[in-house]
Design a protein around this motif. Structure first.
Motif, mmCIF file in Angstrom:
data_model
loop_
_atom_site.group_PDB
_atom_site.id
_atom_site.type_symbol
_atom_site.label_atom_id
_atom_site.label_comp_id
_atom_site.label_asym_id
_atom_site.label_seq_id
_atom_site.Cartn_x
_atom_site.Cartn_y
_atom_site.Cartn_z
ATOM 1 N N THR A 197 14.560 23.267 -35.917
ATOM 2 C CA THR A 197 13.538 22.311 -36.343
ATOM 3 C C THR A 197 12.191 23.012 -36.386
ATOM 4 O O THR A 197 11.933 23.934 -35.600
ATOM 5 N N ASN A 238 14.143 18.440 -38.877
ATOM 6 C CA ASN A 238 15.456 18.202 -38.267
ATOM 7 C C ASN A 238 15.232 17.581 -36.891
ATOM 8 O O ASN A 238 14.781 18.252 -35.967
ATOM 9 N N VAL A 285 18.055 15.853 -41.025
ATOM 10 C CA VAL A 285 16.780 16.197 -41.671
ATOM 11 C C VAL A 285 16.245 14.937 -42.355
ATOM 12 O O VAL A 285 16.887 14.393 -43.246
#
Length: 752
Positions: free
Chosen positions: A187, A342, A352
């Motif tokens: 992420t 994410n 996502v």
């Protein structure tokens, strides 16, 4: 495995055969899920990973509120580790330090006292020296946690409880961003401006069908704590926010400072997010020493509290924009921050999400918190109303109540039966203080009862109307928006990252600016070894070559030039003059620098000039004119320009400098014809220039017919023939020509 190889099953320890593939899959999946859920990915609702949530919860339990005193970080870390987070103390302290760093967090959640590191990359002091407490932003995230706003779960040792998620009145995920690497997923979310995020959330409440374009009216792009200039296109930003994946190019903020007499220096006041200033300066110094930044003379760090990097140009004639463009390409003065939204959707499912989905989930969470807090408050009110009703009965029958308490063995049971009281009411009356028996108390009880009854009615109305619920959520978001209003709170609220456009400087100019301009002499040997000698060397007699090798061609150039090579296969190859090996040894084979087929050789080499046109000629007598800018190749493979098939091959490549072409065959026949009879194209076989029965082209030359044709014989004498003297050789393209004039070199070449 045979039965006789298994250990005896006598009730003791024994080995059990396990399918290795299945066991590894199960164990690795368990580890991957643990990493995803409990370490690397933030929850979309409060924007936090478990370690940050546990730090916040611990600081609340230690009463480290914004208006109260600080506590040693060692105390906080100890409590987090002992009660909630069974990991290393250093990892917890690192997370705590990051929450306090104003250059990492757009809206810090921890108010640190002591050395918490700096933008140069220096670490924080040990946790025994530093102190911390929560900021106002952290207080917003925890607001209502004691009012059953969120679920709690048992801690790892089942001795305490911890919140699964925080109430999150502040849109922390987007405002502070997040980054993490899990198993098979990662992420990366940049920080944003709180006022802009709140405005987008309000727009989404008002119109749940709002599109990404509607929301981007408010959220213009990331807002980094270190400022900088965002040079990403609007289309790219929209695509990133729509898909949840993309990236943002951020450049340092700089300005020119006039030094008088035409001199200047460039001052950098903001650097891209996540870039360490000390490492940036080291990189600049390395590039200056290695002469990869010829426009830059020096770099100085004059930073105090604010960043101030001074870049001194080589001379006052250097264009500041061009110098900065070359720096942006080679250093972290421009960096790209990736976007990969994410996150754990609803705290459980990694995925996502787009900006709209992130805001939608945060708002849904805020509504859920509102409903839970309202139900909790309603239960409190109902309990209090029950107690107040009992108090009123007691006041109306005060003498009897006192008598029962004084005389009865079980006053509680007696009162419950006599006045029809509940257990809670009877208990409250018995616990009442004597001072509460004064006359005014009855009036106060009735007033409180009426107020609570009214509040109960309002809460019941709220719980029964979705419209009212969203109105309340809107009011709460509006309140947060006012806290971070750029006008009321410019320190925290004002946007720091501005928007700009990347310079429109020609790529060629920038690449030239990154190379120090020096004269060189390029040497190419017969066997294809190339090198560059410093300076414009005229005497090449002292050159040494490998055994059996000799000079093929040489020419003068600059280190900023591109060198074009033409192979016998009709392919143009490009080399950077600054990349050529030095002239001390024998150089390097051209074949290791570019992809040149084994059966091909180099026909010509020269510095690139985009303004010229070239005449390409094959051995068989075909040729065409091509603009030089069309033959430049950007890869090792080169660019196929002239189509030739063996036994034919590319033989000549000369610049077009006149209006007439003179071509002489290996049969010593000369033909002169106008250059405009040759086709101009970017790739092909070409047209017939001269016709032969046997052999091919001997030499070719372009010239102005008005000046006449000249050639040089073996004795280095120059011969010239005027237009009138050339009449018998002048014809049309593709003719056979006539035998060369008297005095033409025996070699069949115009240069003897």
């Amino acid at each position: 495995m045979g039965k006789d190889t298994l250990p005896p099953t006598d009730g003791g320890d024994s080995a059990v055969p396990v399918d290795l593939k299945k066991a590894l899959e199960e164990r690795y999946l368990a580890y991957a899920l643990s990493t995803i859920m409990h370490r690397a990915l933030p929850d979309v609702r409060d924007g936090m990973k478990p370690v940050h949530r546990r730090i916040m919860h611990t600081m609340r339990l230690l009463r480290l509120n914004p208006e109260q005193g600080f506590a040693k970080c060692a105390r906080i870390v100890g409590d987090v580790m002992g009660k909630f987070h069974p990991h290393g103390d250093q990892s917890i302290y690192d997370a705590l330090v990051r929450l306090a760093q104003p250059f990492m967090m757009r809206y810090p959640l921890v108010d640190g006292q002591g050395n918490f590191g700096n933008i140069d990359g220096d670490g924080a002091a040990a946790m025994r020296y530093t102190e911390a407490r929560m900021t106002e932003v952290a207080a917003e995230l925890l607001e209502g946690i004691t009012e059953d706003a969120v679920d709690f779960r048992l801690t790892y040792n089942e001795e305490d409880e911890e919140p699964i998620v925080l109430p999150g009145a502040f849109p922390n995920l987007l405002c502070n961003g997040s980054s993490g690497i899990a198993v098979g997923m990662a992420t990366s979310i940049p920080p944003h401006n709180a006022a802009e995020v709140c405005d987008a959330a309000l727009a989404l409440i008002d119109n749940p069908e709002a599109t990404i374009d509607d929301l981007l009216e408010y959220i213009k792009g990331p807002d980094f704590p270190t400022g900088g200039v965002l040079v990403e296109s609007k289309e790219s930003i929209r695509e990133a926010y729509h898909t949840g994946r993309g990236g943002f190019r951020v450049r340092a903020r700089w300005h020119k400072e006039d030094q008088g007499r035409g001199g200047y220096q460039v001052v950098v006041t903001e650097i891209p997010y996540g870039v360490q200033k000390s490492r940036l300066i080291e990189k600049l110094a390395e590039l200056i020493i290695s002469k990869k930044l010829p426009l830059l003379d020096d770099v100085r760090d004059e930073s105090a509290e604010d960043i101030r990097l001074v870049l001194v140009p080589k001379s006052r004639t250097v264009e500041a924009e061009l110098m900065m463009e070359s720096l942006f390409r080679l250093t972290d003065l421009e960096s790209r921050f990736p976007l990969n939204m994410n996150v754990l959707s609803r705290g459980k499912v990694p995925g996502v999400l787009s900006v709209k989905e992130v805001l939608r989930e945060w708002l849904d969470h805020r509504r859920e918190v509102l409903l839970r807090r309202s139900r909790h408050r309603l239960a409190e009110i109902e309990r209090r109303l029950e107690i107040l009703a009992g108090y009123l009965i007691a006041y109306l029958n005060i003498d009897e109540v006192i008598r029962i308490i004084r005389e009865e063995d079980e006053p509680k049971q007696e009162m419950m039966e006599r006045f029809n009281l509940t257990d809670v009411q009877a208990e409250a009356i018995l616990n009442m203080r004597l001072r509460a028996l004064r006359k005014l108390e009855e009036f106060e009880i009735r007033t409180e009862h009426d107020k609570l009854a009214e509040e109960k009615q309002q809460i019941e109305g709220l719980l029964g109307s979705e419209t009212k619920q969203w109105q309340t959520v809107r009011w709460e978001v509006q309140k947060v928006r006012q806290t971070f209003d750029p006008e009321k709170n410019p320190t925290l609220g004002k946007r720091r990252t501005s928007f700009g456009e990347a310079s429109v400087h020609d790529l060629e100019d920038v690449q030239q600016a990154m190379i120090e301009r020096e004269p060189i002499t390029v040497i190419l040997s017969e066997k294809g070894w190339i090198r560059a000698m410093k300076g414009h060397v005229t005497d090449l007699s002292s050159l040494s070559f490998k055994e059996g090798d000799s000079l093929k061609l040489s020419f003068h150039a600059q280190t900023t030039d591109k060198i074009l090579l033409l192979s016998t296969g009709g392919k143009f190859l490009t080399l950077g003059a600054d990349k050529l090996p030095g002239g001390r040894g024998h150089g390097d084979p051209v074949r290791i620098m570019v992809d040149l087929e084994a059966d091909q050789d180099i026909v010509a080499a020269f510095p690139y000039d985009p303004e010229r046109k070239l005449l390409l000629v094959s051995h068989a007598g075909n040729g065409f004119i091509v603009p030089e800018k069309e033959v430049l190749a950007n890869t090792r493979k080169g660019k196929q320009v002239m189509n030739v098939k063996l036994p034919d091959e590319a033989r000549f490549c000369i610049p077009v400098v006149g209006d007439t072409v003179a071509i002489v065959g290996e049969n010593r026949k000369l033909l002169v014809f106008p250059a405009d009879q040759i086709a101009e194209m970017t790739r092909g076989k070409g047209v017939r220039l001269q016709r032969y029965k046997d052999g091919g082209v001997g030499d070719i030359k372009t010239f102005n017919i008005a000046d006449g044709l000249t050639w040089r014989d073996s004795a280095d004498r120059v011969h010239s023939r005027s237009r009138e003297e050339l009449l018998e050789w002048i014809g049309d393209r593709a003719a056979a020509g006539r035998m060369v004039p008297k005095g033409f070199p025996r070699t069949g070449k115009f240069n003897g």
